[in-house]
Write an enzyme that holds these catalytic residues in place. Structure first.
Site, PDB file in Angstrom:
ATOM      1  N   ARG A 114     -10.184 -11.726   2.280  1.00 48.04           N
ATOM      2  CA  ARG A 114     -10.682 -12.671   1.805  1.00 48.04           C
ATOM      3  C   ARG A 114     -10.609 -14.033   1.563  1.00 48.04           C
ATOM      4  NH1 ARG A 114     -11.813  -9.269  -3.214  1.00 48.04           N
ATOM      5  NH2 ARG A 114     -11.074  -7.112  -2.192  1.00 48.04           N
ATOM      6  N   LYS A 141       0.864  -1.246   0.092  1.00 51.12           N
ATOM      7  CA  LYS A 141      -0.273  -0.071  -0.392  1.00 51.12           C
ATOM      8  C   LYS A 141       0.846   1.308  -0.027  1.00 51.12           C
ATOM      9  CE  LYS A 141      -3.775  -1.604   2.860  1.00 51.12           C
ATOM     10  NZ  LYS A 141      -5.446  -2.248   1.884  1.00 51.12           N
TER      11      LYS A 141
HETATM   12  N1  BES Z   1      -8.082  -3.802   4.830  1.00 54.88           N
HETATM   13  C1  BES Z   1      -8.294  -3.410   2.833  1.00 54.88           C
HETATM   14  C2  BES Z   1      -9.610  -2.527   3.406  1.00 54.88           C
HETATM   15  C3  BES Z   1      -9.841  -1.290   3.710  1.00 54.88           C
HETATM   16  C4  BES Z   1      -9.324  -0.328   3.120  1.00 54.88           C
HETATM   17  C5  BES Z   1     -10.624  -1.114   5.041  1.00 54.88           C
HETATM   18  C6  BES Z   1      -9.829   1.348   3.810  1.00 54.88           C
HETATM   19  C7  BES Z   1     -10.380   0.272   5.350  1.00 54.88           C
HETATM   20  C8  BES Z   1     -10.012   1.252   5.073  1.00 54.88           C
HETATM   21  C9  BES Z   1      -7.820  -4.223   2.177  1.00 54.88           C
HETATM   22  O1  BES Z   1      -7.798  -5.844   3.124  1.00 54.88           O
HETATM   23  C10 BES Z   1      -7.555  -3.969   0.674  1.00 54.88           C
HETATM   24  O2  BES Z   1      -6.362  -3.921   0.843  1.00 54.88           O
HETATM   25  N2  BES Z   1      -8.564  -4.547   0.090  1.00 54.88           N
HETATM   26  C11 BES Z   1      -7.485  -3.751  -1.130  1.00 54.88           C
HETATM   27  C12 BES Z   1      -8.815  -4.509  -2.446  1.00 54.88           C
HETATM   28  C13 BES Z   1      -8.382  -3.911  -4.240  1.00 54.88           C
HETATM   29  C14 BES Z   1      -6.592  -4.725  -4.087  1.00 54.88           C
HETATM   30  C15 BES Z   1      -8.983  -5.406  -4.543  1.00 54.88           C
HETATM   31  C16 BES Z   1      -9.011  -2.837  -1.665  1.00 54.88           C
HETATM   32  O3  BES Z   1      -9.868  -2.019  -1.110  1.00 54.88           O
HETATM   33  O4  BES Z   1      -7.908  -1.505  -2.184  1.00 54.88           O
HETATM   34 ZN    ZN Z   2      -5.525  -5.569   2.271  1.00 53.34          ZN
END
Ligand code: BES
Ligand code: ZN
Ligand code: ZN
Length: 503
Positions: free
Chosen positions: A355, A281
């Site tokens: 997931r 990230k």
């Molecule tokens: N933990 C994050 C989702 C999240 C984002 C929670 C903002 C709280 C606030 C999750 O694991 C994630 O990173 N999801 C990605 C999925 C994508 C790579 C398909 C996302 O939402 O960007």
């Molecule tokens: Zn994530």
């Protein structure tokens, strides 16, 4: 914190502060005479308070506030309006009590009386008035200040008393106890979410769960890495592979209805830190990902609430937990992972890790032959884009469970909003080399994530709650400060109260 109910009117008790919740009708309308009568019982204060009321023009409008200083029994009185009495709701009582308690806390009050005119309780149930006022006050008083050691530790409210002469003592006391126990569970969940990831890592999270279980006589089993390996939880292990810390799989069995063999399963995502893994990230905002275990924290808090309130229902709480880090052995985009269910996953993005760990937990939940599986996860940024911070995304296969969750959400104001899981979306997560792919492209990201989870629940009735937008608040809300909100605990506790009432 000490929480109590007293069947007396507020003019007869001494405390640092008084929070007086008033409707428009109480101030200028048909109930004004009662306010005046009550105030006149304040020894020698009648004119002082009445003058203050008249001079300020305080009308009891929604969210209106007024402070009156130097009364004989109280250092200060904080008056908070709720608007028209005919429009009064549990939520308005919660918000008003929270606004009052926060003002009192700023004024350094430690003991606070929360009161309203008895007339308020004519229309609403007495139990609910006391319960809502206390929920608002206790949750509104929450502070996460354990890491301040120097001069920033401010005083905290430590005694909240609801005083209402018109509420029968047994009803008032029961409502106060229930509110206290519920809010204690919300506090636990908030504390876990707000704790930094160097303190709450998977082993520590599991220890908190096990200690809670011991205290509330819940049966817990914490699976360590060896046991997780033996169960072939390939999803959890893959995500864990980039972290130096071992994973944990938390199980909490609360058997509140021993005569019944029905179980419900609640499953929470327990990523104690989500760096994104190899699909790293951006640094800005990454610290927020210490709360990616909010689903697990809500499961632990809910089990505590159910056990302490002794709700007659059988619920198992499950929480897979690991960090998601880009270590030398980390799982990589392109990897194929075999989960406990046997279903294979093509990893397209290591940041879609929630997931993957949930796939094993949802499959494990089938062991209980549950009446329903409900999972909570800070799963997608897409859900935050869709619903912001005021509603949890709800997806599922059981219209019945979803309808009951919706009602529980309105009641507790932890509102949920149903989203579709039409099969047409499914081709977005089709993989060329495995059973399913862990990302579904740009559009409808919260939905494709839900459809991914659906593959692991079989035919069991299932609901997925995406709490990415509601678990952690960027700005303080009415009775939740910035940070962990504890969402899910009051929602699921109310849901299970309803289930228990149907049995
Ligand atoms: N933990 C994050 C989702 C999240 C984002 C929670 C903002 C709280 C606030 C999750 O694991 C994630 O990173 N999801 C990605 C999925 C994508 C790579 C398909 C996302 O939402 O960007
Ligand atoms: Zn994530
Ligand atoms: Zn995550």
């Amino acid at each position: 914190m000490k929480v109590e109910f007293i069947q007396r009117d507020f003019t007869t008790i001494k405390a640092d502060a008084l929070v007086l919740v008033l409707t428009k009708d109480d101030v200028g309308g048909k109930k004004a005479a009662e306010l005046s009568r009550l105030i006149s019982k304040f020894p020698g204060e009648k004119s002082h308070l009445e003058r203050a009321l008249a001079a300020s023009g305080f009308a009891g409008d929604k969210e209106e506030q007024m402070t009156v200083y130097s009364l004989a029994k109280y250092g200060a009185a904080f008056l908070v309006g709720t608007g028209d009495e005919s429009q009064l709701s549990n939520e308005k009582l919660r918000r008003a009590a929270a606004a009052g308690i926060r003002a009192a806390q700023l004024a350094k009050a430690v003991s606070v009386i929360v009161a309203t005119l008895d007339s308020v309780t004519e229309e609403t149930s007495h139990y609910e008035v006391v319960h809502s006022l206390l929920e608002g006050a206790i949750l509104g008083a929450y502070k996460f200040d354990k890491y301040f050691t120097l001069d920033r530790k401010n005083s905290k409210v430590d005694t909240i008393t609801v005083a209402l002469a018109g509420v029968e003592a047994s009803i008032g006391k029961k409502a106060a106890k229930d509110a206290e126990l519920t809010c204690e569970a919300v506090y636990l969940t908030r504390d876990l979410c707000n704790a930094p990831a160097n303190e709450i890592h998977p082993e520590a999270l599991a220890n908190v769960a096990a200690n809670m279980a011991k205290k509330y006589h819940v049966h817990s089993r914490i699976l360590d890495e060896k046991q997780i390996r033996k169960l072939k939880m390939g999803g959890l292990l893959a995500v864990n592979s980039g972290s130096a810390r071992p994973p944990r799989f938390i199980t909490l069995e609360y058997k509140g209805n021993p005569r019944s063999r029905d179980w419900y399963a609640i499953v929470g995502k327990g990523i104690t830190f989500d760096s994104g893994g190899i699909s790293l990230k951006p640094s800005a905002g990454m610290a927020e990902m210490k709360m990616d275990m909010s689903g697990a924290a809500a499961v632990i808090g809910t089990i505590q609430a159910l056990a302490s309130l002794k709700i007659p229902v059988n619920v198992v709480g499950l929480a897979p937990s690991t960090e998601n880090l880009p270590g030398g052995r980390a799982y990589k985009p392109g990897d194929v992972v075999t989960t406990m269910s046997g279903i294979t996953i093509e990893v397209d993005n290591t940041d879609a890790e929630g997931r993957i760990i949930l796939s094993d937990a949802l499959h494990y939940a089938k062991r209980y032959r549950p009446k329903a599986i409900i999972d909570l996860a800070t799963l997608t940024g897409a859900c935050v884009v869709a619903l912001g911070h005021h509603a949890t995304g709800m997806f599922g296969t059981s219209e019945d469970v979803m309808a009951q969750l919706k009602e529980a959400g309105e009641k507790t104001f932890e509102r949920v909003w149903q989203m579709p899981i039409f099969e047409e979306y499914e081709k977005q997560i089709k993989s060329e080399i495995a059973d399913v792919k862990n990302v579904g492209g740009r559009w409808a990201g919260a939905i494709t994530a839900a459809l991914f989870l659906k593959k692991f629940v079989g035919d069991y009735p299932w609901v997925h709650l995406d709490i990415a937008g509601t678990a952690m608040l960027e700005e303080p809300a009415d009775y939740s400060p910035r940070g962990g909100s504890g969402v899910g605990v009051r929602l699921l506790t109310e849901f299970f109260k309803r289930i228990a009432a149907q049995n």
